[in-house]
Design an enzyme around this catalytic site. Structure first.
Site, mmCIF file in Angstrom:
data_model
loop_
_atom_site.group_PDB
_atom_site.id
_atom_site.type_symbol
_atom_site.label_atom_id
_atom_site.label_comp_id
_atom_site.label_asym_id
_atom_site.label_seq_id
_atom_site.Cartn_x
_atom_site.Cartn_y
_atom_site.Cartn_z
ATOM 1 N N LYS A 96 0.900 -1.313 -0.118
ATOM 2 C CA LYS A 96 0.121 0.126 -0.056
ATOM 3 C C LYS A 96 1.002 1.177 -0.033
ATOM 4 O O LYS A 96 1.664 1.286 0.963
ATOM 5 C CB LYS A 96 -0.914 0.072 1.229
ATOM 6 C CG LYS A 96 -1.616 1.210 1.326
ATOM 7 C CD LYS A 96 -2.765 0.941 2.495
ATOM 8 C CE LYS A 96 -2.749 2.088 3.559
ATOM 9 N NZ LYS A 96 -3.348 3.579 3.111
ATOM 10 N N GLY A 157 -7.750 10.004 9.479
ATOM 11 C CA GLY A 157 -7.955 10.376 10.729
ATOM 12 C C GLY A 157 -9.106 11.255 11.114
ATOM 13 O O GLY A 157 -9.371 11.574 12.250
ATOM 14 N N GLY A 185 -10.502 8.246 6.113
ATOM 15 C CA GLY A 185 -11.375 9.063 6.495
ATOM 16 C C GLY A 185 -12.711 8.739 6.789
ATOM 17 O O GLY A 185 -13.471 9.518 7.292
HETATM 18 C C1 DXP Z 1 -3.884 2.451 8.457
HETATM 19 C C2 DXP Z 1 -3.620 3.160 7.324
HETATM 20 O O1 DXP Z 1 -3.271 2.732 6.245
HETATM 21 C C3 DXP Z 1 -4.094 4.491 7.055
HETATM 22 O O2 DXP Z 1 -3.105 5.599 6.709
HETATM 23 C C4 DXP Z 1 -5.500 4.538 6.242
HETATM 24 O O3 DXP Z 1 -5.262 5.348 5.479
HETATM 25 C C5 DXP Z 1 -6.520 4.603 7.360
HETATM 26 O O4 DXP Z 1 -6.926 6.037 7.582
HETATM 27 P P1 DXP Z 1 -8.041 6.254 8.400
HETATM 28 O O5 DXP Z 1 -7.438 6.118 10.035
HETATM 29 O O6 DXP Z 1 -8.566 7.600 8.258
HETATM 30 O O7 DXP Z 1 -9.074 5.432 8.584
#
Ligand code: DXP
Length: 256
Positions: A96, A157, A185
Site C-alpha cells: 500500500k 484520521g 477518512g
Molecule cells: C492505516 C492506514 O493505512 C491509514 O493510513 C489509512 O489510510 C486509514 O485511514 P483512517 O485512519 O482515516 O481510517
C-alpha cells in the site's frame, strides 16, 4: 469478493493495525469484523525489537492477508526504500503505497505517487496506491501498472466520510474493471455502506475502529455495513428523483 492482483480476498473490509488500546482488542476487532486484510506499517515493523516481533506474531495469528504500507513517507525515495524493506519483512509483493505531500492534510503527493508507483511496478511490486479521486492521477497510476486504486474518502484520521461523492462516482464509471477501495477518512459504518453502494469493491480504515469506545463492536458494525452496501449495489438501487411519486396506489381511495 474482490480480487486484487489475482488473489480473491475473503472480505470487503480491510483494517489498519495502529492505535488500538491493546493487542487483545486489535485481535478481537479483526475476529468480529471478519476483515480479510490487515495493513501494517513497515516503519513500525522495521524496528526489529521485541515489541515489533510480538506485534508481528499477533498479526500472523490473525490469519488474514497482510498488506504492508509506506505510511509516513514523504518522498519517493523513502517510499520506494520502505516498500523494498516490506518485501523482505513480509515476503509479499503487495504494497500500500503512501507518498504524503502535505503534513496538515496528509494528502497524497500525486506526482511523487505516480513516480514511486512506476518504479515499484517495474520492480515487480503489486501496488495499492493511496490516492485522491482525481481522474487524471488515477489514469496515470493505471498506466504505470497499478491494478487497484485506493482513493481517499476524506483525509486520514478525520472520520469525515465521503467528501466528494461525485468524484468517487465518476471514478467508478471510468474504471469499471479496476478494483476500487475507499481508503481513509471513514468515521461511520453508514459511510462504508455508502461506498459499497456506489459500486466500490472494498473499504480500508483504521481510526474509526481503533478510536471507538468499543473497537471490537465498531469493527463488527463496519463488517456488517460493507456486506449490506455490497448487497444493495447488486440489488440495482432505484434512481433518485426530484418529484414525489406516490408509493401507495390511488385505486380504492375513498372518494369524499
Ligand atoms: C492505516 C492506514 O493505512 C491509514 O493510513 C489509512 O489510510 C486509514 O485511514 P483512517 O485512519 O482515516 O481510517
Amino acid at each position: 469478493m474482490p480480487t486484487f492482483y489475482g488473489t480473491e480476498v475473503t472480505s470487503r473490509l480491510m483494517l489498519g493495525t495502529a492505535q488500538y488500546p491493546s493487542p487483545a482488542v486489535l485481535a478481537e476487532a479483526f475476529r468480529r469484523s471478519g476483515a480479510g486484510i490487515a495493513t501494517v506499517s513497515v516503519r513500525r515493523e522495521a524496528g526489529g525489537d521485541q515489541a515489533g516481533q510480538d506485534f508481528w506474531a499477533l498479526i500472523r495469528d490473525l490469519g488474514v492477508a497482510v498488506l504492508p504500507n509506506t505510511a509516513g513517507c514523504y518522498s519517493v525515495r523513502e517510499a520506494v526504500t520502505t516498500a523494498q524493506m516490506a518485501r523482505e519483512l513480509f515476503d509479499t509483493n503487495w504494497i500500500k503505497l503512501e507518498v504524503i505531500g502535505h503534513a496538515d492534510t496528509l494528502q497524497p503527493d500525486p506526482f511523487g505517487l505516480v513516480d514511486a508507483a512506476a518504479q515499484l511496478a517495474e520492480d515487480g511490486f503489486e501496488v495499492f496506491p493511496y490516492c485522491t479521486e482525481d481522474l487524471v492521477l488515477c489514469e496515470q497510476l493505471v498506466e504505470v501498472g497499478c491494478k487497484v486504486l485506493m482513493p481517499w474518502g476524506a483525509p486520514i484520521g478525520t472520520g469525515l466520510g465521503l467528501n466528494n461523492i461525485y468524484g468517487l462516482r465518476s471514478l467508478r464509471a471510468h474504471f469499471p474493471d479496476i478494483p476500487l477501495v475507499v481508503d481513509a477518512g471513514l468515521g461511520l459504518p453508514s459511510q462504508a455502506a455508502h461506498a459499497l453502494e456506489l459500486g466500490y469493491d472494498a473499504v480500508l480504515l483504521n481510526t474509526a475502529v481503533a478510536k471507538a469506545g468499543d473497537p471490537a463492536a465498531m469493527a463488527q458494525a463496519f463488517g456488517l455495513a460493507v456486506e449490506a452496501g455490497a448487497l444493495a449495489a447488486r440489488a440495482d438501487p432505484m434512481d433518485a428523483r426530484d418529484m414525489a411519486a406516490p408509493s401507495t396506489p390511488v385505486f380504492g381511495k375513498a372518494m369524499l
